[in-house]
Each structure stands twice: as C-alpha cells, then as structure tokens.
Write a protein that holds these residues in place. Structure first.
Motif, PDB file in Angstrom:
ATOM      1  N   ARG A 108     -30.646  29.632   7.609  1.00  0.00           N
ATOM      2  CA  ARG A 108     -29.210  29.354   7.705  1.00  0.00           C
ATOM      3  C   ARG A 108     -28.987  28.339   8.804  1.00  0.00           C
ATOM      4  NH1 ARG A 108     -26.095  34.912   8.490  1.00  0.00           N
ATOM      5  NH2 ARG A 108     -24.280  33.592   8.860  1.00  0.00           N
ATOM      6  N   THR A 109     -28.084  27.440   8.565  1.00  0.00           N
ATOM      7  CA  THR A 109     -27.721  26.489   9.606  1.00  0.00           C
ATOM      8  C   THR A 109     -26.259  26.693   9.934  1.00  0.00           C
ATOM      9  OG1 THR A 109     -29.369  24.884   8.936  1.00  0.00           O
ATOM     10  CG2 THR A 109     -27.481  24.030  10.126  1.00  0.00           C
ATOM     11  N   LEU A 110     -25.980  26.928  11.206  1.00  0.00           N
ATOM     12  CA  LEU A 110     -24.588  27.109  11.631  1.00  0.00           C
ATOM     13  C   LEU A 110     -24.206  25.989  12.575  1.00  0.00           C
ATOM     14  CD1 LEU A 110     -25.552  30.599  11.883  1.00  0.00           C
ATOM     15  CD2 LEU A 110     -23.104  30.385  11.525  1.00  0.00           C
ATOM     16  N   THR A 111     -23.192  25.218  12.199  1.00  0.00           N
ATOM     17  CA  THR A 111     -22.670  24.212  13.123  1.00  0.00           C
ATOM     18  C   THR A 111     -21.764  24.920  14.131  1.00  0.00           C
ATOM     19  OG1 THR A 111     -20.688  23.847  11.820  1.00  0.00           O
ATOM     20  CG2 THR A 111     -22.631  22.497  11.257  1.00  0.00           C
ATOM     21  N   TYR A 112     -21.343  24.169  15.132  1.00  0.00           N
ATOM     22  CA  TYR A 112     -20.405  24.750  16.098  1.00  0.00           C
ATOM     23  C   TYR A 112     -19.106  25.170  15.405  1.00  0.00           C
ATOM     24  CZ  TYR A 112     -23.252  24.372  20.227  1.00  0.00           C
ATOM     25  OH  TYR A 112     -24.246  24.593  21.150  1.00  0.00           O
ATOM     26  N   ARG A 113     -18.686  24.394  14.419  1.00  0.00           N
ATOM     27  CA  ARG A 113     -17.464  24.743  13.672  1.00  0.00           C
ATOM     28  C   ARG A 113     -17.690  26.049  12.900  1.00  0.00           C
ATOM     29  NH1 ARG A 113     -12.724  25.163  13.754  1.00  0.00           N
ATOM     30  NH2 ARG A 113     -12.421  23.020  14.454  1.00  0.00           N
ATOM     31  N   ASP A 114     -18.844  26.155  12.223  1.00  0.00           N
ATOM     32  CA  ASP A 114     -19.158  27.390  11.480  1.00  0.00           C
ATOM     33  C   ASP A 114     -19.147  28.588  12.421  1.00  0.00           C
ATOM     34  OD1 ASP A 114     -19.684  25.839   9.220  1.00  0.00           O
ATOM     35  OD2 ASP A 114     -21.851  25.765   9.609  1.00  0.00           O
ATOM     36  N   LEU A 115     -19.791  28.407  13.560  1.00  0.00           N
ATOM     37  CA  LEU A 115     -19.919  29.519  14.499  1.00  0.00           C
ATOM     38  C   LEU A 115     -18.539  29.933  15.025  1.00  0.00           C
ATOM     39  CD1 LEU A 115     -22.194  31.203  15.807  1.00  0.00           C
ATOM     40  CD2 LEU A 115     -22.221  29.560  17.699  1.00  0.00           C
ATOM     41  N   ALA A 116     -17.721  28.940  15.345  1.00  0.00           N
ATOM     42  CA  ALA A 116     -16.367  29.238  15.844  1.00  0.00           C
ATOM     43  C   ALA A 116     -15.577  30.010  14.783  1.00  0.00           C
ATOM     44  CB  ALA A 116     -15.646  27.942  16.223  1.00  0.00           C
ATOM     45  N   ASP A 117     -15.707  29.597  13.530  1.00  0.00           N
ATOM     46  CA  ASP A 117     -14.985  30.282  12.448  1.00  0.00           C
ATOM     47  C   ASP A 117     -15.473  31.721  12.292  1.00  0.00           C
ATOM     48  OD1 ASP A 117     -13.603  27.977  12.004  1.00  0.00           O
ATOM     49  OD2 ASP A 117     -14.601  27.444  10.121  1.00  0.00           O
ATOM     50  N   GLU A 118     -16.793  31.889  12.305  1.00  0.00           N
ATOM     51  CA  GLU A 118     -17.352  33.238  12.140  1.00  0.00           C
ATOM     52  C   GLU A 118     -16.951  34.148  13.290  1.00  0.00           C
ATOM     53  OE1 GLU A 118     -19.055  34.425   9.552  1.00  0.00           O
ATOM     54  OE2 GLU A 118     -18.919  32.499   8.529  1.00  0.00           O
ATOM     55  N   VAL A 119     -16.970  33.592  14.487  1.00  0.00           N
ATOM     56  CA  VAL A 119     -16.603  34.387  15.671  1.00  0.00           C
ATOM     57  C   VAL A 119     -15.136  34.798  15.571  1.00  0.00           C
ATOM     58  CG1 VAL A 119     -16.227  34.268  18.185  1.00  0.00           C
ATOM     59  CG2 VAL A 119     -18.390  33.461  17.197  1.00  0.00           C
ATOM     60  N   ALA A 120     -14.286  33.864  15.179  1.00  0.00           N
ATOM     61  CA  ALA A 120     -12.854  34.183  15.074  1.00  0.00           C
ATOM     62  C   ALA A 120     -12.619  35.264  14.017  1.00  0.00           C
ATOM     63  CB  ALA A 120     -12.062  32.924  14.731  1.00  0.00           C
ATOM     64  N   ARG A 121     -13.265  35.105  12.864  1.00  0.00           N
ATOM     65  CA  ARG A 121     -13.069  36.095  11.797  1.00  0.00           C
ATOM     66  C   ARG A 121     -13.525  37.482  12.236  1.00  0.00           C
ATOM     67  NH1 ARG A 121     -14.107  34.758   6.146  1.00  0.00           N
ATOM     68  NH2 ARG A 121     -16.305  35.189   6.459  1.00  0.00           N
ATOM     69  N   PHE A 122     -14.676  37.535  12.874  1.00  0.00           N
ATOM     70  CA  PHE A 122     -15.168  38.843  13.289  1.00  0.00           C
ATOM     71  C   PHE A 122     -14.320  39.400  14.441  1.00  0.00           C
ATOM     72  CE2 PHE A 122     -18.330  41.769  15.280  1.00  0.00           C
ATOM     73  CZ  PHE A 122     -18.379  42.668  14.222  1.00  0.00           C
ATOM     74  N   ALA A 123     -13.898  38.517  15.337  1.00  0.00           N
ATOM     75  CA  ALA A 123     -13.044  38.973  16.446  1.00  0.00           C
ATOM     76  C   ALA A 123     -11.743  39.563  15.892  1.00  0.00           C
ATOM     77  CB  ALA A 123     -12.745  37.816  17.395  1.00  0.00           C
ATOM     78  N   ASN A 124     -11.172  38.898  14.888  1.00  0.00           N
ATOM     79  CA  ASN A 124      -9.956  39.442  14.257  1.00  0.00           C
ATOM     80  C   ASN A 124     -10.259  40.784  13.589  1.00  0.00           C
ATOM     81  OD1 ASN A 124      -8.122  37.429  15.010  1.00  0.00           O
ATOM     82  ND2 ASN A 124      -8.792  36.091  13.333  1.00  0.00           N
ATOM     83  N   GLY A 125     -11.442  40.890  12.998  1.00  0.00           N
ATOM     84  CA  GLY A 125     -11.862  42.158  12.409  1.00  0.00           C
ATOM     85  C   GLY A 125     -11.948  43.255  13.469  1.00  0.00           C
ATOM     86  N   LEU A 126     -12.495  42.917  14.610  1.00  0.00           N
ATOM     87  CA  LEU A 126     -12.590  43.903  15.698  1.00  0.00           C
ATOM     88  C   LEU A 126     -11.194  44.371  16.120  1.00  0.00           C
ATOM     89  CD1 LEU A 126     -15.358  42.366  18.037  1.00  0.00           C
ATOM     90  CD2 LEU A 126     -15.605  44.236  16.392  1.00  0.00           C
TER      91      LEU A 126
END
Ligand code: PRX
Length: 650
Positions: A108-126
């Motif tokens: 898997r390749t995660l760009t900084y944009r991908d990582l920021a999106d994933e972090v935000a989605r999971f943070a909202n989930g938390l």
C-alpha cells in the motif's frame, strides 16, 4: 561476538572520518555544538520555534521550578498531527508518507493527503464512540498502516495512546490497560508472522475478560482469520470509518498535555508507564530525526526497521519522519520471510537511502552470510543507523562493508524509552566515528559519567551514565506514580537523571555504552526485567523459587537464563522445562521465554537470604566463580554449574 571488552575496543582505535562529499551537504554543521553550548535552553527554543508549527508560540522554554518535574514550552499550544500532516498538504500532499509492504507481499502506498484523510476519518470515528480529550486508548496491533493512523487519530482529538507491542501476551495487555484505565482497545484480527498468523483479537478477548475499563474494541481486518465479535463492544474498523468525514479539526493542546504512555520494563515486576507530552517530545523528535538521519525530504527514502510497539517506532517511524515530511518504508514482517534477503530486496525495490536497525539484526545478517545482501543492488543507501544495544565492532564493520559499501556513515544512537529521542550519537558528516562508540551527546544535550558516590569522572574513566541537564523530549513522570519516577531516576544521584547504563568515556570524550547496570536485561534490543520473568515463573504451580539473569549471547546480546527450584512433588524433565518456557511466553510474551532453565535444589544465597545473582551470571557465562565464602549454601554453586547445560535451547 568476539572480545567486546572496553580495553580491546579502545585498543583497536579504528576511526572513520566523515566522507567529504557527505559533509559538504550535511544538515548538521560542526559549529552546532558550540552554538548550543553557548545557550542550551535558547538553542532548544530556537528549534521549537523553527521546526514546530504552533497554534500559540511558547514564550517560556524550560520551567525548572519544580525538579525533577521539568516542563518545556509550557505556554505553547499546538497539535502534533497538524505538524505531521496538515502543514505538508498545501505544497506536498501528493508526496508518499509510507510505502507499506505486507509480509505476504501485498503493498500500500499512502501519500500525506491519504494519511490525513484516513486519520481524520478514524478520529471522527473515535469521537462518535465517545473518545475525547484526556482519554487513554490502548493499541495492540501488528505493523500495518492503521497502527500509525490510530496513534495519529488519538493525537488529533487529544486522547493519549498506549501502544502495546503485538508480541506481548493477554496478561501484559491487562496490566497496561488497567494501569492507564484505558477506555478503548484497538487491534487487528491477526498479524502475519513468518507465513503464519498471530491471534491478536483472541489475545484481546482474553484480556478484556479482566479489563473492566474497556468499553469498546475496534478491529482491523488484516489476516481474514475467524474472530468472535461481541455485540455492542466490538466494532470493525471499516464499519466505524464508513461514511466519516475527511475533515476533523485538530484539538488545540497545551505543550505539556499527555501525548502518550509507553510501558517499559524496570527493576520490579510491574512495567513502568513512561509519560511523554507533546511540545518537548515533538521538538526533540523533529530535531534529532533531521540532524542524525540527515533527512532530505525531497529525495530520501527512509526506513526505520523497528516495530512501532517500541519507542524507536514511535519517534522514528511515526512522529519524527512525518513531522519532517519524509517518505518512509514500513514493513510488516520478519527479515527472513520468505527468504533471508527480504530486507535487501525492499531496499533495492524502493531505493532506500537511510536505513536504521538494531545490532541484533546485524548479527543475524552476519550469521546468514553475505550472499543475501549480494543478491541486491544496495547502492541507493547513503546512511546507516543502529539502536537498542551496544554494537560490537565486528558487527559495525560488517554493516559498514556489506550493507554500507564502505561509503555510508554509521550513526550508533544511544537513547531510551524515557529519553523520547536520540541522546548520544554521531552527527553524520560531522563526527568521526569509532566502531562500538555512540560518540557524543547531540547539540543541546548533556551526559556525564559518575562513580557510585555521584562524583563526575574525567575522560578515560568508566562509571554510571547520567544526564545532568533536563531536555525537551524527556519523560515527564511515570503514569500515576510520581514517587516511583523520583525514586527510579533521580534519587540515586540527586539533580541528575540516572539512565541505568554503565559507560566509559574515552580520551576523546567519546561514550562507550556497555549495558544495563540494574536488573534489566537487553535481549535482542528489547528491555526485559529479571523480576518480571521471575514472577512469571513462580506463578507456575511447579515452581517454588526462581532467579533470572541475563547471560551473554553472541546473537541477542543477552539471553534469559533462569534457575528454578521446584516444589515438592514435581520432578525436573525436558517436558517441564518446555512447559515453563511456554508459561513465561503466555504470561509476558515470546520475547521473554528463557533461553535456558536450570533446575536446582536451592539457589545460592547470602546468609541474609539474598539470591547471589552475580554467581548465577558467572555460571551462565562460564566464568570462573568468584568469592563464595559469604554464601549460606556454597555447595549449591558447584551443583548448579554442573547442570547448567542440561536443557539448553540451541
Ligand atoms: O541499555 C541501553 C540500550 O537500550 C536501553 C533502552 O532500551 P529501550 O528503552 O527499550 O529503548 C531502546 C531504543 C531506544 C538503554 O538503557 N541501548 C539503546 N541504544 C543503545 C543502547 N546501548 C548501547 N548502545 C546503544 N546505541
């Protein structure tokens, strides 16, 4: 491992000046030491203001009004994920943050944009399940991108993470969850390891039976193995993030708010919860990562081949590299799967430029032979690092010649979970290195050797390693136990941080760290307490008494050697030996299984009943036995020595 005695190391006197081509372009410059010495606290303030993005810039660098509870940048406000993600997005969102490689070969390749999106989605989930500022979240996962995402998501909303190494047992999870009163546990169904799966969720299920504070368990699908999901408590990661927004405002945190707890072994059976706070930790991480690894964000492909479950991964896979906008490699599995050239094939495929690993790994590579690195083009490498234990000069030279092609500087970095970041290390391009020495404290940091009375010793002496001045990324306390923090680190030499290591200082002012001077063992670069293993052993019904010492080991630095007295009614056997090893594995984790167990009718004790571990170490290392006249039961020593190899593991 050869003769690693300090006299031998010093006699060798091999030195490696910085390659001129490297020096010309290095991030670190020689005048940095003098600059930092001239105004140490001012130097750190400058690092904090230039390398960190603040919501409110600090005006105070060091608050030393209540030692040893030092604080840094106390009136500063920030969010660490804004530093690791948001600030890179406008100009560099497309840059790769992680090239992730799964053990079975998936990628898997995660760009900084991908990582920021994933972090935000999971943070909202938390947030949606009631996690917020100040909560503690336990994370027990394999090396998958979701581990970094989970840590960052906690930091995004101001919750503290407590990462528990995925090799630990259910009991180890219970202790850590309980100590931190964690509300949430994040895990994976399983982890890949040498082609098999480790049952992470099953271990969590066992732990949660005795962990009443846990309200929810979030599970990443990784190995697709069967797991049981308890209705109302357990949630699949993919279900939690489904439909969540990629916008999540970063909580504004004080510099001294809790960022994470990381448990490490001490001299008692109870692990210590090392407390790190945000502002100082980030300042130390971002500065040391840039200077020690000479990171050029545009061109480097950096690989710290540690596990995020240890501090090395926290600081040098997650926070330091991301804050420096680095492209990193992250690998899930072991170096010998499917073959012993796995790491070198990854170096070649991704063009890794900077590589950081442990001496134990290097000694394993040496044992496997040069044919594995020789299969691959390693010419992209330009800098190598080591961490976790003393590196013997033979391993250093092998690394230099066979991995570094004799052109890459090597940084031997001494630090600890407690220090948060690298303390003693060469500056590549600046420092002349000597195989086996971590050289000098980094600019703005200090270290001194003292004798048992706390007198500072001059160059040419050996003694105890201490840090006389507070530093930004230092631990702030032990979680929930300020007194133990004082007693462990500050009571022995008032006014100095006691590291627990012995070291020599040579005539050039270089430090040679020799290893722990307390009851902590260092096995393959992992800290394990003798007491923890002893109490695991005596919790088995067959064991009356147990003593554990670290024996010298060619591959792992130290190996766990146990001496066990059985209860009446139990007889020694190979089966019991194996059962006890597995029992320790189940209590702590596979890394704590003793390499050898010697059964003995009694343990060598002084007349006051104290176990003489020194003698047990001598027996394990096949050294001539010292003075036994103070023993109450001297005859037992010979009996133990005679049995020492009965059930040795190979
Ligand atoms: O004994 C030292 C050894 O590892 C200990 C710290 O272990 P831990 O907190 O698990 O952190 C390991 C990774 C930072 C130290 O007290 N150690 C670490 N690095 C070195 C080392 N010993 C000698 N040389 C090193 N470079």
């Amino acid at each position: 491992m050869g003769d690693t005695s300090i006299e031998n190391l010093l006699r060798e006197e091999r030195t490696f000046p910085p390659p001129p081509g490297f020096a010309a372009k290095a991030n670190a410059q020689p005048d940095l030491y003098a600059k930092a010495d001239a105004d140490r606290v001012g130097y750190w303030m400058e690092q904090a203001l230039t390398r960190v993005t603040w919501v409110t810039e600090p005006t105070v660098a060091l608050d030393d009004s209540n030692p040893p509870f030092f604080k840094w940048f106390t009136d500063g406000e920030l969010n660490i994920t804004a530093n690791c993600l948001d600030r890179h997005l406008a100009a560099g969102g497309d840059k790769v943050a992680y090239h992730w490689i799964g053990e079975p070969g998936d990628k898997r390749t995660l760009t900084y944009r991908d990582l920021a999106d994933e972090v935000a989605r999971f943070a909202n989930g938390l947030t949606s399940i009631g996690i917020g500022k100040g909560d503690r979240v336990a994370i027990y996962m394999g090396m998958v991108p979701e581990l970094a995402i989970a840590m960052l998501a906690c930091a995004r909303i101001g919750a503290a993470h407590s990462v528990i190494f995925g090799g630990f047992s259910a009991d180890a999870i219970i202790d850590r969850v309980e100590d931190a009163s964690a509300k949430l546990l994040i895990t994976c169904d399983g982890a890949w390891r040498r082609g098999a799966t480790v049952p992470l969720k099953d271990n969590c299920d066992a732990a949660m039976e005795s962990s009443p504070t846990i309200e929810h368990c979030i599970v990443v699908r990784r190995t697709a193995q069967d797991v049981s999901m308890t209705e109302g408590r357990d949630i699949w990661w993919h279900d939690l993030v489904a439909g969540q927004s990629t916008e999540c405002p970063a909580a504004v945190m004080n510099a001294e708010d809790l960022l994470y707890i990381l448990y490490t072994s001490g001299t008692t059976a109870k692990p210590k919860g090392i407390v790190h706070t945000i502002g100082g930790y980030l300042t130390g991480a971002v500065t040391s990562h840039s200077l020690v690894f000479d990171i050029k964000p545009e061109t480097d492909v950096y690989w710290c081949a540690a596990d995020i479950g240890w501090v090395t991964g926290h600081t040098y896979i997650v926070y330091g590299p991301l804050a420096n906008h680095t492209t990193s490699v992250m690998y899930e599995g072991t170096p010998d799967f499917p073959e012993k050239d796995r790491l070198w094939s990854i170096v070649e495929e991704y063009g890794v430029t900077v590589f950081y690993t442990a001496p134990t790994a290097i000694r394993a590579f040496m044992k496997w032979g040069t044919e594995y690195p020789e299969r691959h083009d390693l010419s992209s490498l330009r800098l190598l690092g080591t961490v976790g234990e003393p590196i013997n000069p033979e391993a250093w030279m092998w690394y230099h010649e066979n991995i570094g092609g004799e052109r890459c500087p090597i940084v031997d970095t001494w630090w600890q979970t407690e220090t948060g970041g690298i303390m003693i290390s060469p500056l590549p391009g600046v420092t002349t290195t000597k195989p086996g020495s971590a050289t000098r404290p980094l600019p703005g940091l200090t270290a001194e050797i003292v004798d048992t009375d706390g007198n500072v010793l001059p160059e040419g002496s050996g003694g105890f390693l201490t840090i006389p001045e507070p530093w930004p990324s230092m631990l702030r306390s032990l979680y929930g136990d300020d007194q133990r923090y004082i007693d462990t680190y500050w009571a022995r030499y008032p006014g100095r941080y006691f590291a627990g290591d012995g070291a020599k200082l040579d005539e050039d002012g270089y430090f040679w760290v020799l290893g722990r001077v307390d009851d902590v063992m260092n096995v393959s670069g992992h800290r394990i307490s003798t007491m923890e293993v002893e109490s695991a052993l005596v919790s088995h019904p067959a064991v009356a008494e147990a003593a554990v010492v670290g024996a010298q080991d060619e591959l792992t630095g130290q190996a766990i050697a146990a001496f066990v007295t059985l209860r009446t009614g139990y007889d020694e056997s190979k089966e019991l030996h194996d059962e006890l090893r597995n029992h320790v594995g189940a209590k702590i984790g596979a890394i704590a299984k003793p390499k050898s167990i010697v059964f003995t009718p009694d343990l060598p004790k002084t007349r006051s009943g104290k176990i003489m571990r020194r003698l047990l170490r001598d027996i394990s290392d096949h050294r001539a036995l010292g003075d036994v006249t103070t023993l109450a039961n001297a005859e037992i020593v010979q009996a133990i020595a005679a049995h020492a190899a009965d059930y040795d593991e190979d």
